[in-house]
Write a protein that holds these residues in place. Sequence first.
Motif, PDB file in Angstrom:
ATOM      1  N   GLN B 415       0.657  -1.093   0.052  1.00  0.00           N
ATOM      2  CA  GLN B 415      -0.104  -0.089   0.079  1.00  0.00           C
ATOM      3  C   GLN B 415       0.979   1.442   0.172  1.00  0.00           C
ATOM      4  N   PHE B 417       1.709   5.209   0.875  1.00  0.00           N
ATOM      5  CA  PHE B 417       1.459   6.268   1.618  1.00  0.00           C
ATOM      6  C   PHE B 417       2.357   7.579   1.332  1.00  0.00           C
ATOM      7  N   LEU B 462       2.033   0.506  11.346  1.00  0.00           N
ATOM      8  CA  LEU B 462       0.786   0.287  10.766  1.00  0.00           C
ATOM      9  C   LEU B 462      -0.010  -0.860  11.251  1.00  0.00           C
ATOM     10  N   HIS B 463       0.914  -1.933  10.962  1.00  0.00           N
ATOM     11  CA  HIS B 463       0.080  -3.177  10.989  1.00  0.00           C
ATOM     12  C   HIS B 463       0.471  -4.032  12.045  1.00  0.00           C
ATOM     13  N   LEU B 508     -10.407   8.930  12.202  1.00  0.00           N
ATOM     14  CA  LEU B 508      -9.084   8.652  11.475  1.00  0.00           C
ATOM     15  C   LEU B 508      -8.158   9.575  12.229  1.00  0.00           C
ATOM     16  N   LEU B 513      -2.152   8.853  13.432  1.00  0.00           N
ATOM     17  CA  LEU B 513      -0.948   8.333  12.259  1.00  0.00           C
ATOM     18  C   LEU B 513      -1.293   9.185  11.132  1.00  0.00           C
ATOM     19  N   TYR B 514      -2.319   9.887  10.886  1.00  0.00           N
ATOM     20  CA  TYR B 514      -2.484  10.323   9.389  1.00  0.00           C
ATOM     21  C   TYR B 514      -2.643  12.114   9.731  1.00  0.00           C
ATOM     22  N   THR B 517      -5.570  13.169   3.674  1.00  0.00           N
ATOM     23  CA  THR B 517      -5.622  12.099   2.467  1.00  0.00           C
ATOM     24  C   THR B 517      -5.732  13.088   1.089  1.00  0.00           C
ATOM     25  N   THR B 518      -5.518  12.158   0.169  1.00  0.00           N
ATOM     26  CA  THR B 518      -5.243  12.571  -1.184  1.00  0.00           C
ATOM     27  C   THR B 518      -5.513  11.849  -2.135  1.00  0.00           C
ATOM     28  N   LEU B 519      -5.984  12.228  -3.463  1.00  0.00           N
ATOM     29  CA  LEU B 519      -6.346  11.404  -4.587  1.00  0.00           C
ATOM     30  C   LEU B 519      -5.162  11.385  -5.479  1.00  0.00           C
ATOM     31  N   GLY B 523      -7.573   8.486  -8.958  1.00  0.00           N
ATOM     32  CA  GLY B 523      -8.909   8.788  -8.200  1.00  0.00           C
ATOM     33  C   GLY B 523      -8.769   7.820  -7.134  1.00  0.00           C
ATOM     34  N   PRO B 525      -7.697   6.949  -3.087  1.00  0.00           N
ATOM     35  CA  PRO B 525      -7.140   7.834  -2.087  1.00  0.00           C
ATOM     36  C   PRO B 525      -5.698   7.099  -1.584  1.00  0.00           C
ATOM     37  N   LEU B 527      -3.190   8.031   2.024  1.00  0.00           N
ATOM     38  CA  LEU B 527      -3.161   8.582   3.048  1.00  0.00           C
ATOM     39  C   LEU B 527      -1.826   9.487   3.424  1.00  0.00           C
TER      40      LEU B 527
END
Lengths: 148, 795
Positions: B415, B417, B462-463, B508, B513-514, B517-519, B523, B525, B527
């Motif tokens: 993923q 970020f 994160l995980h 969130l 942690l964040y 957000t942005t695209l 399109g 998202p 973080l």
Amino acid sequence: MTDLLLVASLGGRRVALRAAEIQSVIELDAPTPVPGAPRHIAGLSALRSRVLTVIDAGKALDLPDVAGTHRRHAAVAEVEGHLYALQLDGVEDVVEALSDCTPLRMKLEHGWARAALGMIETADGPLLVLDVGEIVAGPNDAAAVKAA
Amino acid sequence: MDDLLAEFIAESREMLETLGGEIVAWEADPADRVRLDSIFRFVHTVKGNCGFFDLPRLEALSHAAEDALADVRAGRRQADAGLVSAVLAIIDRISDMVEALDGGEIFSEDGDERLIAALAPADEDEAAEIAIPVVASGSVAANPSLHRPAPAQRSIRLPVELLDRVMSGVSDMVLARNDLARRLREVPTDASIEGPFERLSGIIAEVRDAMTRTRMQRIETLFVALPRLVRDLSGELGKQVMVDIDGADVELDREMIETIRDPLTHIIRNAIDHGIESPAARLAAGKREIGLLTLSARQSGNQIMIDVVDDGRGIDGQRLVDKAVAAGLIDAADGARMSQRERCDLIFEAGLSTAEEITAISGRGVGMDVVRANIERVGGAVELDSIPGQGTRLTIRVPLTLSIIPALTVGIAGQRFAIPRSAVEEIVYIGKDAIEFSRLGSATLAKVRDRRLPCLWLEQILHGMTPERARPARLMVLRLAGCELFALAVDELHDHEELVVKPIAPALMATGLYAGTTLTDDGSPILLLDVGGIARIGGLTFEGQDRAARSAEPASTAVPAGEEVMLFTGLDGKRRAIRMAVVGRIDEVAPDALQFGAVGPRVVIDDRLFPLAGVATLPDPTADKVRLFRLTDGRHEIAYALREVIDIRNLEGGLVPPAVPGEIEGLALIDGEPAEVVDPHWLFARNIREGAAGPGESAGRQPVCRLVSDDPWLQSFLRPLAEAAGYRIIGATDAGQADIAIAMEDAEPAEVAAAELIRLRAAPEPGPESAGSVYRYDREGLVAAFSAARRRLAS
């Protein structure tokens, strides 16, 4: 004045959301996961150029999982300036409310008690009306429970 | 009526904003007729409008000021300090009343009379009645626009909310365009669709640029109030200060202007209160009596830099150290080791003030720490430089807009970020240059540049997964607000991107942690990570650690002045350096990704083609990897091949310029050995212009090439080459001006309508009368001729 209601299925029950609070119903692709988010938040998705926070309505109300549902449909609502997509087990129809919202004089279990506004009579029979804000807020302990 | 009133309030406010500077300028030079006229026009306009709206008090005030100014205009009286102050006081009152009017409040009537009386000439106190309010009739409400100078640009007022809506519509349009582009690529392409689609793309890009500009405002709106502020402050403190303002036409996001308004005001207060000395002290120090405060703004890349420079007493570093030691912030041994710059930076610590006495203006040492926190909150930075006795320079850097931030994207467990570029101190390349990792209990330390930094695994944070590998794939050094550093391990490093950041839902945000957000273009998202939150959740505690680390290894870790450069070895084995700021990242590619074609060297990285530099010597063909810097100027990227990275150093001392300008900006001494400093400007200027501009961003018009005959060789062999070089092809008889024309040597065209003619010859060796012609299979020669012509055209 007649209220319109969005009829959806959730946790194996038919429920209603006030149509005035719902902007649209969309089909969701797999949302982008958000590590560390409360468990009722399934992730992020996008509606045109706006970001949607995807809420798993079933988990938000602590409902047991219903087998065989796809959760592809979501109702889009704006709460305090943020857009949310509420994942529902299914979306059926929009119907007219035939009565005012009256309190349900019975004890509800799971998260039903927290999110239920009351009961409304429709042509299809009585429906439980849910509060969008409460679904978005999720379980009370949500902030503390990380998807660790 | 309400609309008209709102219009009046808005108009008055606008005029008031620009007026502050005018008045101060007028006071400095009372003979300045232009300033006098513009102030007169303001009070006159207000007076006229007041009659119209039935606002007798405002009218009385403006009328009185108008009368006094009319006397000055007619030469019946001289503008003195008393008059200027009185007019200023009236304008302040008008401003307050306008605000009260807007808020629907009743403004206290106290003092109006006194203000009006103050306008009277000092030596004829009894003559105050000349300024007694005279209620003029409503007929004075002449068209106020007659009295104002013709505006340079037509403008209208719009609610910001409407602009935001259009802006988000434009963003949607861009995403829809990207989506369509993706679909068009998937189906067999139809040329009749491609053309209009390219045009649509171009138009959308233009509209987006224009819309982005609507959010921009000239920094003038921030600067106009400052001469007045300086005048009032210096008057109060008994100092003489001259303000010099430069770069007022720099544009900045309007929200950003609001964000820096207070910090900037505070900095100016400090400069006048603590920096600039009293006239007597200045004379004693051999300076001019009048202090100089210079404010300048300029754009540098996607940042705005605002300099506040005073020629005052500067900052006494030793006294700051003493105070910091006394306050228990540092210990004496640390203090003794600090450089002047570090000492000056102590001013940003909470609870320190250098002022001998606490004054009402700057207050106690609260301030500079808050100033820095506020600037950093919006992704900016504050730097301070001071020479005792000579003055202080304070530089504020802020990003152009609040909502668009430069970021690096990183990958973790598949993923992506984003991390704000401003928090990234350095990207560490973990290759053969071993980075030492030490496991201490469950914690990890990474030794980066002689400094042991706490190392966090993003995946673990994160995980919640404990890393199996002892060594991470990629490491970046991140800087927290207080300048503390830590290392963050990630799986992959992706692009440097400009991201449009949007807020995220409160639930969130609560994870810590964040930051937003942005695209992405397609399109989906992404973080944006909150670096401070990551450090906190990772369990880092930083109190004093930075300084402790410094005192342990003072020699190698003191923060030196000078620009950071990356020291490396080029493919040709030479020692070179390149400025850190332009290095986006380091890549490794297989040697077959490099292409040396007619368009110049190129390299394929992640399915994208980049111009390639640094390949005057070809890479070792037996190597299985070629290392590349990915250089960026914020808009374009080019790759620069190298053999290996040596380290990061600071550029100190001057450069020895080369004999011939080119890729090398000059020679610097680094660690006592010479290193060639690569000139990024030259690289970009050369590679970006030559590379064919992408769709929608073609710089200038497309050059035209005329093929002088229908010769089949020209049509089938040369035409593709010319088109690939970016030319539009026209035939011998087509109308229009061509930039270059190409003809075979044997053909004898009567007249060629072109700026330049390239003649081709059939024989490899030039004949006696074929000077200047190019052999037709000399491909490199042809390409060079095309690009030379293009360069001439572009310059």
